[in-house]
Design a protein around this motif. Sequence first.
Motif, PDB file in Angstrom:
ATOM      1  N   ASP A 289       0.810  -1.227   0.000  1.00  0.00           N
ATOM      2  CA  ASP A 289       0.000   0.000   0.000  1.00  0.00           C
ATOM      3  C   ASP A 289       0.838   1.269   0.000  1.00  0.00           C
ATOM      4  OD1 ASP A 289      -2.238  -1.602   0.064  1.00  0.00           O
ATOM      5  OD2 ASP A 289      -2.412  -1.558   2.251  1.00  0.00           O
ATOM      6  N   GLU A 290       2.014   1.217   0.579  1.00  0.00           N
ATOM      7  CA  GLU A 290       2.828   2.418   0.726  1.00  0.00           C
ATOM      8  C   GLU A 290       3.386   2.967  -0.586  1.00  0.00           C
ATOM      9  OE1 GLU A 290       2.825   0.102   4.524  1.00  0.00           O
ATOM     10  OE2 GLU A 290       3.122  -0.338   2.397  1.00  0.00           O
TER      11      GLU A 290
ATOM     12  N   GLU B 127      -2.159   8.090  -6.241  1.00  0.00           N
ATOM     13  CA  GLU B 127      -1.719   9.345  -6.858  1.00  0.00           C
ATOM     14  C   GLU B 127      -1.346   9.113  -8.319  1.00  0.00           C
ATOM     15  OE1 GLU B 127       1.198  12.062  -8.472  1.00  0.00           O
ATOM     16  OE2 GLU B 127       1.727  10.066  -7.690  1.00  0.00           O
ATOM     17  N   LYS B 128      -0.767   7.951  -8.614  1.00  0.00           N
ATOM     18  CA  LYS B 128      -0.399   7.632  -9.996  1.00  0.00           C
ATOM     19  C   LYS B 128      -1.652   7.457 -10.858  1.00  0.00           C
ATOM     20  CE  LYS B 128       4.178   7.241  -9.635  1.00  0.00           C
ATOM     21  NZ  LYS B 128       4.350   7.717  -8.268  1.00  0.00           N
TER      22      LYS B 128
ATOM     23  N   LEU C 233      -5.517   9.432 -14.977  1.00  0.00           N
ATOM     24  CA  LEU C 233      -6.863   9.913 -15.296  1.00  0.00           C
ATOM     25  C   LEU C 233      -6.806  11.288 -15.936  1.00  0.00           C
ATOM     26  CD1 LEU C 233      -9.912   9.321 -15.072  1.00  0.00           C
ATOM     27  CD2 LEU C 233      -9.877  10.491 -12.855  1.00  0.00           C
ATOM     28  N   PHE C 234      -5.919  12.136 -15.444  1.00  0.00           N
ATOM     29  CA  PHE C 234      -5.777  13.476 -16.009  1.00  0.00           C
ATOM     30  C   PHE C 234      -5.297  13.395 -17.462  1.00  0.00           C
ATOM     31  CE2 PHE C 234      -2.952  17.105 -16.930  1.00  0.00           C
ATOM     32  CZ  PHE C 234      -3.878  18.140 -16.827  1.00  0.00           C
TER      33      PHE C 234
ATOM     34  N   ASP D 150     -13.393   3.287  -7.986  1.00  0.00           N
ATOM     35  CA  ASP D 150     -14.604   4.106  -8.054  1.00  0.00           C
ATOM     36  C   ASP D 150     -14.392   5.512  -7.516  1.00  0.00           C
ATOM     37  OD1 ASP D 150     -17.368   4.143  -8.802  1.00  0.00           O
ATOM     38  OD2 ASP D 150     -17.870   4.219  -6.674  1.00  0.00           O
ATOM     39  N   GLU D 151     -13.493   5.657  -6.552  1.00  0.00           N
ATOM     40  CA  GLU D 151     -13.285   6.975  -5.938  1.00  0.00           C
ATOM     41  C   GLU D 151     -12.738   7.983  -6.943  1.00  0.00           C
ATOM     42  OE1 GLU D 151      -9.383   4.865  -5.689  1.00  0.00           O
ATOM     43  OE2 GLU D 151     -11.497   4.344  -5.378  1.00  0.00           O
ATOM     44  N   LEU D 152     -12.015   7.507  -7.954  1.00  0.00           N
ATOM     45  CA  LEU D 152     -11.483   8.402  -8.974  1.00  0.00           C
ATOM     46  C   LEU D 152     -12.606   8.998  -9.821  1.00  0.00           C
ATOM     47  CD1 LEU D 152      -8.360   6.456 -10.305  1.00  0.00           C
ATOM     48  CD2 LEU D 152      -8.348   8.524  -8.921  1.00  0.00           C
TER      49      LEU D 152
END
Length: 281
Positions: A125-126, A131-132, A137-138, A192-194
Amino acid sequence: PDERPFEFSEMYIFGKFNTFSKRLTRILHIMETFQKYETLTTSKIEGIDPFASKYLMIVTTVKKKPYDVLDHRRLEFDSDYEEFKLNVEDLQNQLQGFLDRCFDVIPSTERAMRLLQRFERLGIDELGLGEKYRRILFHYTRDIETVQKLYVKQREDPPNESDLSPIAGKIAWARQLYRRIDEPMATFRRRDELLKSSDGKKIVKQYNKMCKVLMQYEMLYHGAWTQQIEVIKAGLNVSLLVRHPNDSQRLYVNFDPAVLTLVREVDSFERIGLEVPAVAV
């Protein structure tokens, strides 16, 4: 009443218990850390081997300690535990740097997604994969914009790299554009959060709009071709040889070239997995 009360030292009894409990907590942390980084040894990510070797060295160093780690009186465990944490932190930092370098040189959304999925399977997880994914997505918006521009530019005469028939070639081209934006979106849907973020909702709207255009394009050409089939098949019911209108002694072949086009379209439709109407078979 003359009996002497039972006396005991709370510090002696509970102090030792607390010390032993703290030792168990640290041992549990070591075991959980081993389990977390064990995936490095089975990963197929190119360039991951040095980090797997470093992990195995950390494991070997811990296992070679010449004392019973459960013996809370062996105070050297505390310094060894701190050294263990520093070594794991160093491994984590190096692994993070490796991911960052790999990620920064990948030119396409699709390849970046595949890379992150492989790192995601490590279960560490670390590594900050969230963030990647946000960065991908951007940049994914540029992929949609590129597909939009290609569609506008090529829709009348799209490239036909597979030597398909004209209609099947157009539909295959539209499907290729669709896959180009749909495959990354399939991965985004698992995070889904993205897509629920403000930027994510805008991108989903942009994606849906482009997908609708491509699907309508396919339906338009498929439908128009289906409607032409009856007209083309009608040509099969006429005589193949007819007399020349100005010379009854001469015969000529009364064959509609559209029939050959129909045969080629059917073959091409089957090659790319498109539904062929029963009337065309």
